[in-house]
Design a protein around this motif. Structure first.
Motif, short mmCIF file in Angstrom:
data_model
loop_
_atom_site.label_atom_id
_atom_site.label_comp_id
_atom_site.label_asym_id
_atom_site.label_seq_id
_atom_site.Cartn_x
_atom_site.Cartn_y
_atom_site.Cartn_z
N ASP A 31 0.63 -1.40 0.21
CA ASP A 31 0.03 -0.40 0.73
C ASP A 31 0.53 1.14 -0.04
O ASP A 31 1.39 1.46 1.05
N PRO A 33 1.45 4.57 -1.36
CA PRO A 33 1.06 5.85 -2.25
C PRO A 33 1.31 6.49 -3.47
O PRO A 33 2.87 6.49 -3.70
N ASP A 37 -3.48 9.02 -6.08
CA ASP A 37 -4.32 7.12 -6.37
C ASP A 37 -2.50 5.88 -5.13
O ASP A 37 -1.91 6.29 -4.28
N ARG A 38 -3.00 4.51 -5.18
CA ARG A 38 -1.88 4.63 -4.57
C ARG A 38 -1.51 2.78 -5.06
O ARG A 38 -2.62 2.79 -5.90
N LEU A 40 -1.43 -0.74 -5.15
CA LEU A 40 -2.25 -1.28 -3.80
C LEU A 40 -2.65 -2.92 -4.04
O LEU A 40 -3.07 -2.97 -4.85
#
Length: 128
Positions: A31, A33, A37-38, A40
């Motif tokens: 996760d 940044p 957005d990320r 992830l």
């Protein structure tokens, strides 16, 4: 050569993370940044060093028409292996998951298709 990473485009990364972890049972791996957005990813708890699924934001202009066309035609964006489709279908149904295809046996393979709440259809399957 092996598959290291694949993705599904999601409308909301936080909502997707909740669904893919709390409902489907994956665990968060990365996760990070990246601007708004990320990066992830989630993985199977049974294979934490295995293939990662990137919950990728669907902000690119080509993504929404692509996702809409797949859903309209009933085509899953991804397929996940389970030990028993009927048992997983029953478990997910109790959690309120909406299925577009109930368990269907097709020779040695059984499949079901669910809505991931983030704009995708996802197939679960097992083979005898």
């Amino acid at each position: 050569m092996r598959i290291h990473l694949t993705h599904v485009f999601v409308d909301d990364q936080e909502k997707a993370l909740r669904f893919y972890t709390a409902v489907l049972g994956f665990v968060k791996k990365h996760d990070v940044p990246v601007g708004e957005d990320r990066w992830l990813t989630v993985v199977s708890p049974e294979d934490p060093d295995g293939t990662e699924l990137l919950l990728e934001p669907s902000g690119h202009p080509a993504v929404q028409p692509y996702k809409t066309a797949l859903v309209k035609d009933g085509i899953p964006a991804a397929s996940f292996a389970v030990d028993d489709v009927q048992a997983e279908f029953d478990r997910l149904l109790r959690l309120g998951v909406h299925f577009t295809q109930e368990p269907l046996e097709m020779g040695p393979v059984t499949t079901a298709v669910l809505d991931d709440t983030c704009g995708n259809l996802i197939q679960i399957m097992h083979s005898k």
